[in-house]
Design a protein around this motif. Sequence first.
Motif, PDB file in Angstrom:
ATOM      1  N   ASN A   1     -41.383   2.275  40.330  1.00  0.00           N
ATOM      2  CA  ASN A   1     -41.635   0.941  41.167  1.00  0.00           C
ATOM      3  C   ASN A   1     -42.852   2.061  43.048  1.00  0.00           C
ATOM      4  OD1 ASN A   1     -41.870  -0.717  39.600  1.00  0.00           O
ATOM      5  ND2 ASN A   1     -39.625  -0.625  40.532  1.00  0.00           N
ATOM      6  N   ALA A   2     -43.430   0.941  43.683  1.00  0.00           N
ATOM      7  CA  ALA A   2     -44.085   1.126  45.146  1.00  0.00           C
ATOM      8  C   ALA A   2     -43.444   0.802  45.862  1.00  0.00           C
ATOM      9  CB  ALA A   2     -45.403   0.530  45.300  1.00  0.00           C
ATOM     10  N   GLY A   3     -42.636   2.251  46.626  1.00  0.00           N
ATOM     11  CA  GLY A   3     -41.877   2.224  47.650  1.00  0.00           C
ATOM     12  C   GLY A   3     -40.684   2.972  48.076  1.00  0.00           C
ATOM     13  N   GLU A   4     -40.514   3.220  46.120  1.00  0.00           N
ATOM     14  CA  GLU A   4     -38.805   3.696  45.923  1.00  0.00           C
ATOM     15  C   GLU A   4     -39.977   5.546  46.198  1.00  0.00           C
ATOM     16  OE1 GLU A   4     -37.312   2.680  42.339  1.00  0.00           O
ATOM     17  OE2 GLU A   4     -38.727   2.268  41.423  1.00  0.00           O
ATOM     18  N   ILE A   5     -38.143   6.096  46.290  1.00  0.00           N
ATOM     19  CA  ILE A   5     -37.875   7.599  46.123  1.00  0.00           C
ATOM     20  C   ILE A   5     -37.081   7.886  45.142  1.00  0.00           C
ATOM     21  CG2 ILE A   5     -36.812   9.353  47.917  1.00  0.00           C
ATOM     22  CD1 ILE A   5     -37.757   7.609  50.481  1.00  0.00           C
ATOM     23  N   ILE A   6     -37.820   8.534  44.316  1.00  0.00           N
ATOM     24  CA  ILE A   6     -37.018   9.392  43.733  1.00  0.00           C
ATOM     25  C   ILE A   6     -37.265  10.527  42.907  1.00  0.00           C
ATOM     26  CG2 ILE A   6     -37.072   9.838  41.021  1.00  0.00           C
ATOM     27  CD1 ILE A   6     -37.383   6.146  41.771  1.00  0.00           C
ATOM     28  N   LEU A   7     -35.631  11.126  43.032  1.00  0.00           N
ATOM     29  CA  LEU A   7     -36.047  12.099  42.753  1.00  0.00           C
ATOM     30  C   LEU A   7     -35.302  12.989  41.633  1.00  0.00           C
ATOM     31  CD1 LEU A   7     -33.289  13.225  45.921  1.00  0.00           C
ATOM     32  CD2 LEU A   7     -35.363  12.907  45.418  1.00  0.00           C
ATOM     33  N   MET A   8     -36.239  13.612  41.591  1.00  0.00           N
ATOM     34  CA  MET A   8     -36.070  14.546  39.623  1.00  0.00           C
ATOM     35  C   MET A   8     -35.418  15.898  39.790  1.00  0.00           C
ATOM     36  SD  MET A   8     -39.460  15.102  36.999  1.00  0.00           S
ATOM     37  CE  MET A   8     -39.877  14.214  37.648  1.00  0.00           C
ATOM     38  N   THR A   9     -33.798  15.759  39.362  1.00  0.00           N
ATOM     39  CA  THR A   9     -33.551  16.782  38.846  1.00  0.00           C
ATOM     40  C   THR A   9     -32.992  17.328  37.240  1.00  0.00           C
ATOM     41  OG1 THR A   9     -31.304  15.145  38.539  1.00  0.00           O
ATOM     42  CG2 THR A   9     -31.457  15.606  40.272  1.00  0.00           C
ATOM     43  N   GLY A  10     -32.901  18.372  36.979  1.00  0.00           N
ATOM     44  CA  GLY A  10     -32.482  18.478  36.163  1.00  0.00           C
ATOM     45  C   GLY A  10     -32.430  20.496  36.253  1.00  0.00           C
ATOM     46  N   PRO A  11     -32.204  21.596  35.051  1.00  0.00           N
ATOM     47  CA  PRO A  11     -31.701  22.705  35.106  1.00  0.00           C
ATOM     48  C   PRO A  11     -33.581  23.347  35.031  1.00  0.00           C
ATOM     49  CG  PRO A  11     -30.965  21.981  33.288  1.00  0.00           C
ATOM     50  CD  PRO A  11     -32.021  21.077  33.847  1.00  0.00           C
ATOM     51  N   SER A  12     -33.628  24.993  36.100  1.00  0.00           N
ATOM     52  CA  SER A  12     -34.888  25.382  35.580  1.00  0.00           C
ATOM     53  C   SER A  12     -35.215  25.592  34.152  1.00  0.00           C
ATOM     54  CB  SER A  12     -35.094  27.208  36.387  1.00  0.00           C
ATOM     55  OG  SER A  12     -34.481  26.763  37.609  1.00  0.00           O
ATOM     56  N   GLY A  13     -37.122  25.450  34.551  1.00  0.00           N
ATOM     57  CA  GLY A  13     -37.462  25.757  32.312  1.00  0.00           C
ATOM     58  C   GLY A  13     -37.423  24.562  32.252  1.00  0.00           C
ATOM     59  N   SER A  14     -36.829  23.279  32.624  1.00  0.00           N
ATOM     60  CA  SER A  14     -36.799  22.248  31.819  1.00  0.00           C
ATOM     61  C   SER A  14     -37.648  21.414  31.809  1.00  0.00           C
ATOM     62  CB  SER A  14     -35.741  21.190  32.283  1.00  0.00           C
ATOM     63  OG  SER A  14     -36.005  20.730  33.793  1.00  0.00           O
TER      64      SER A  14
END
Length: 237
Positions: free
Chosen positions: A39-52
């Motif tokens: 949604n507009a205005g959200e701060i989303i972090l994307m995590t996960g192992p290298s190469g994912s």
Amino acid sequence: MSANTNQNNVAIAVKNLDYAFGHGNLKKQVLFDINLDINAGEIILMTGPSGSGKTTLLTLIGGLRSAQSGSLKILDKELFGASTRQLAHARRQHGYIFQAHNLHHSLTALQNVRMGLEVHPHFSPKEMNKKAAKMLDQVGLGEHINYYPDNLSGGQKQRVAIARALVSHPKLVLADEPTAALDSKTGRDVVTLMQTLAREQDCTILMVTHDNRILDVADRIVNLEDGKLKPLDAVAA
């Protein structure tokens, strides 16, 4: 943390997205049936192992790669099937912060930030300089506008990169490991700065990170493993 969101205002809508590198026997699929709404205005972090597949997904959302399947609607513009010209236009609507800051070493801090405005032809040179100087002041570099990158610290370079990404007041900021090369305090300062400026400008942030020390700035966290997106987890308030 409560997000400043509007449930009817989706900044990013990814549906049934696959992506592969190579062709024929060398073809390797790296993203599998990605579905993601932000949604507009959200701060989303994307995590996960290298190469994912995190950076691949980020570059697709940013229009730096062409989508191969599914739907990729960014700021109400469909990028699947978009022409090179349409992708270039879409990129002008985003702010992009790279892991290695990607500053031009032959340009001053002011000139580097100005580059974020030069793709918008309605600004005069005087206006661009004024806006760039103001943004550098906002990131705490008002006295460094004429410094070249080689004369700035790692944290200062990343602040210039943030200023460049935000100077045009984009509705979407994409960041790829912005704290990777920074120490703990500088990394925290940089992310807090991004968070503050984004709130002030009412823009959406999607940030790829391995830095567990900054997860608390997120409204939500998504995990990508082996090219597959796990369910969104709400961050405790």
